[in-house]
Design an enzyme around this catalytic site. Structure first.
Site, PDB file in Angstrom:
ATOM      1  N   ARG A  27       0.846  -1.209   0.000  1.00 35.25           N
ATOM      2  CA  ARG A  27       0.000   0.000   0.000  1.00 35.25           C
ATOM      3  C   ARG A  27       0.876   1.252   0.000  1.00 35.25           C
ATOM      4  O   ARG A  27       0.500   2.295  -0.534  1.00 35.25           O
ATOM      5  CB  ARG A  27      -0.962   0.003   1.211  1.00 35.25           C
ATOM      6  CG  ARG A  27      -1.792   1.271   1.306  1.00 35.25           C
ATOM      7  CD  ARG A  27      -3.050   1.145   2.151  1.00 35.25           C
ATOM      8  NE  ARG A  27      -2.830   0.483   3.425  1.00 35.25           N
ATOM      9  CZ  ARG A  27      -2.163   1.018   4.467  1.00 35.25           C
ATOM     10  NH1 ARG A  27      -1.668   2.237   4.390  1.00 35.25           N
ATOM     11  NH2 ARG A  27      -2.012   0.338   5.581  1.00 35.25           N
ATOM     12  N   TYR A  41     -15.348  15.853 -15.045  1.00 33.95           N
ATOM     13  CA  TYR A  41     -15.803  14.455 -15.000  1.00 33.95           C
ATOM     14  C   TYR A  41     -16.904  14.281 -13.939  1.00 33.95           C
ATOM     15  O   TYR A  41     -16.717  14.680 -12.785  1.00 33.95           O
ATOM     16  CB  TYR A  41     -14.597  13.555 -14.697  1.00 33.95           C
ATOM     17  CG  TYR A  41     -14.926  12.102 -14.717  1.00 33.95           C
ATOM     18  CD1 TYR A  41     -15.233  11.460 -15.922  1.00 33.95           C
ATOM     19  CD2 TYR A  41     -14.956  11.353 -13.552  1.00 33.95           C
ATOM     20  CE1 TYR A  41     -15.554  10.117 -15.945  1.00 33.95           C
ATOM     21  CE2 TYR A  41     -15.279  10.009 -13.578  1.00 33.95           C
ATOM     22  CZ  TYR A  41     -15.579   9.400 -14.775  1.00 33.95           C
ATOM     23  OH  TYR A  41     -15.907   8.072 -14.796  1.00 33.95           O
ATOM     24  N   ASP A  71      -6.778  17.665 -14.958  1.00 35.27           N
ATOM     25  CA  ASP A  71      -7.085  16.295 -15.374  1.00 35.27           C
ATOM     26  C   ASP A  71      -6.683  16.194 -16.850  1.00 35.27           C
ATOM     27  O   ASP A  71      -7.291  16.817 -17.707  1.00 35.27           O
ATOM     28  CB  ASP A  71      -8.584  16.038 -15.178  1.00 35.27           C
ATOM     29  CG  ASP A  71      -9.002  14.621 -15.549  1.00 35.27           C
ATOM     30  OD1 ASP A  71      -8.326  13.991 -16.385  1.00 35.27           O
ATOM     31  OD2 ASP A  71     -10.030  14.155 -15.019  1.00 35.27           O
ATOM     32  N   LYS A 126      -7.973   5.087 -19.489  1.00 33.73           N
ATOM     33  CA  LYS A 126      -8.239   5.575 -20.838  1.00 33.73           C
ATOM     34  C   LYS A 126      -6.976   5.443 -21.701  1.00 33.73           C
ATOM     35  O   LYS A 126      -6.506   4.346 -21.883  1.00 33.73           O
ATOM     36  CB  LYS A 126      -8.777   7.013 -20.756  1.00 33.73           C
ATOM     37  CG  LYS A 126      -9.799   7.230 -19.621  1.00 33.73           C
ATOM     38  CD  LYS A 126     -11.092   6.457 -19.808  1.00 33.73           C
ATOM     39  CE  LYS A 126     -11.964   6.390 -18.566  1.00 33.73           C
ATOM     40  NZ  LYS A 126     -12.324   7.647 -17.928  1.00 33.73           N
TER      41      LYS A 126
HETATM   42  C1  LIG Z   1     -12.823   8.155 -16.695  1.00 31.03           C
HETATM   43  C2  LIG Z   1     -12.399   9.500 -16.249  1.00 31.03           C
HETATM   44  C3  LIG Z   1     -12.131   9.763 -14.894  1.00 31.03           C
HETATM   45  C4  LIG Z   1     -12.334   8.733 -13.802  1.00 31.03           C
HETATM   46  O1  LIG Z   1     -11.453   7.670 -13.911  1.00 31.03           O
HETATM   47  P1  LIG Z   1     -11.753   6.167 -13.407  1.00 31.03           P
HETATM   48  O2  LIG Z   1     -10.516   5.458 -13.795  1.00 31.03           O
HETATM   49  O3  LIG Z   1     -12.979   5.701 -14.106  1.00 31.03           O
HETATM   50  O4  LIG Z   1     -11.973   6.246 -11.942  1.00 31.03           O
HETATM   51  C5  LIG Z   1     -11.678  11.028 -14.566  1.00 31.03           C
HETATM   52  N1  LIG Z   1     -11.524  11.996 -15.489  1.00 31.03           N
HETATM   53  C6  LIG Z   1     -11.792  11.776 -16.794  1.00 31.03           C
HETATM   54  C7  LIG Z   1     -11.608  12.884 -17.760  1.00 31.03           C
HETATM   55  C8  LIG Z   1     -12.242  10.531 -17.216  1.00 31.03           C
HETATM   56  O5  LIG Z   1     -12.516  10.338 -18.507  1.00 31.03           O
END
Ligand SMILES: *Cc1c(COP(=O)(O)O)cnc(C)c1O
Length: 393
Positions: free
Chosen positions: A58, A111, A183, A208
């Protein structure tokens, strides 16, 4: 060879700095929850930080650290902190920067769950949130309050594909003495490097583009400065939203092909955007690579390519959008993005369905808006698929 001397696409393959004693070509999966100390003194040194030996997964793990070092290198940051998911990264970041009575300025189209957490949970601790379009710099300046602790944005925004000026936002944040967090999921460091533009922390849903194969959920935070890195790592370790070694191994493998995957998806996306823009049944297309995009020039400066995400409006609103989605055969009707397969979805009824119709309207999420995440299939096949589905509208 020090990866500092390598170009980005070579770093994807060779960065991370891991040397296995047996000469393994890939970093092994250290599927162990805990690590033996050589002696009581060594254990004490690991805990005090005098030795960088591993203690407990962890806290840190060699397979995970290799991935953290790689993404930090790609983003030009001080260090990376891997998390169980993108939301794990976002919540770690909130916990590090917010406090009782704090105020946060965030993008109105941030998001969905990142907004849900602020509005439903942090408000219980007296945190105030202002959601606005961070492309509007005057609105951001006007929203600053003495208790503002954080400026948090996403560009291109989801699903409106609006572009925010990161250099200008970094200046506004720093003049107010607060950090800018970005982000960078929609771009990956291949197309945009927020830390180079002045941001303090960049975060990813590695689910992604970074992993890129729709088989993993994972997140990452990268801090520019040691101070932010330490703050974020302490929160992650104590909240326990750590990554798993197998997840790290798979993500590191997916990351190796990031550049060639994005090159191909982007090449496809440009052709698809041009095809859709001239289609008589399409009202408009929003894609940073089209001259018709309202922030085309800013996208050219800030991003090294327009990416593989676009949104468009089918004429006839929600009904027409549904016909399109029910008739595509190659594109998967699914949320998410950044994988090798083309995905299509309808934000108003899916990802953004929990927003009130008023906030959807303010955020520019119209009922007929369709989001397309372009994959790496043959572009002729993707266009033929959209063409036959649009013919049914
Ligand atoms: C999918 C996504 C998230 C969240 O990520 P997870 O891996 O699903 O928790 C955050 N920001 C953006 C822009 C996303 O496309």
């Amino acid at each position: 060879m020090s990866s500092e001397k390598l170009r980005f696409d070579s770093k994807l393959i060779h960065s991370g700095g891991f040397e296995d004693a047996l000469g393994s070509a890939t970093t092994p999966i250290y599927q162990s929850s805990t690590f033996k100390f050589k002696s009581a003194d060594h254990g004490a040194q690991c805990f005090s930080g005098e030795s960088d030996g591993y203690i407990y997964t962890r806290i840190s793990n060699p397979t995970i650290r290799e991935l953290e070092n790689t993404v930090a290198d790609l983003e030009n940051g001080f260090g990376g902190i891997a998390t169980s998911s993108g939301m794990g990264a976002i919540n770690t970041m909130y916990m590090a920067y917010l406090e009782q009575g704090a105020h946060i300025i965030s993008h109105e189209a941030v998001y969905g769950p990142a907004r849900v957490v602020l509005e439903n949970f942090w408000t219980k601790f007296g945190v105030e949130c202002t959601f606005l379009d961070t492309a509007d710099l005057n609105a951001v300046k006007a929203a600053l309050q003495p208790n503002t602790r954080l400026l948090y944005t996403e560009t291109p925004a989801n699903p409106t594909i609006g572009i925010s000026d990161l250099k200008a936002l970094a200046d506004i944040a720093h003049n107010a003495g607060i950090p800018l967090v970005v982000d960078n999921t929609f771009c990956s460091p291949y197309l945009q490097k927020p830390l180079d533009l002045g941001a303090d922390v960049v975060l990813h849903s590695m689910t992604k583009f970074i992993n890129g194969h729709a088989d993993i959920v994972a997140g990452m935070l990268v801090a520019k400065k040691e101070e932010d890195y330490n703050k974020l790592r302490t929160v992650m370790v104590n909240l326990g939203c750590n990554m798993d070694p197998l997840q790290a191994f798979q993500t590191r493998r997916g990351l190796k092909t990031l550049a060639i995957r994005i090159d191909r998806a982007q090449e496809n996306a440009i052709k698809i955007a041009e095809y859709l823009e001239q289609h008589p049944k399409i009202e408009w297309v929003k894609y940073p690579g089209l001259k018709s995009h309202p922030q085309y020039d800013l996208a050219q400066q800030q991003m090294s390519g327009p990416g593989a995400m676009m949104s468009f409006e089918v004429k006839g609103g929600i009904g027409s959008g549904k016909i399109l989605m029910d008739n595509v055969k190659l594109a998967l009707l699914a949320v998410s993005l950044g994988g090798i397969e083309t995905l299509i979805q309808h934000p108003a009824s899916m990802t953004h369905s929990k927003m009130t119709s008023e906030s959807k309207k303010i955020a520019g999420i119209t009922d007929g808006l369709v989001r397309l995440a372009v994959g790496i299939e043959n572009v002729e096949d993707i266009i033929n698929d959209l063409d036959q589905a649009l013919a049914k509208v």
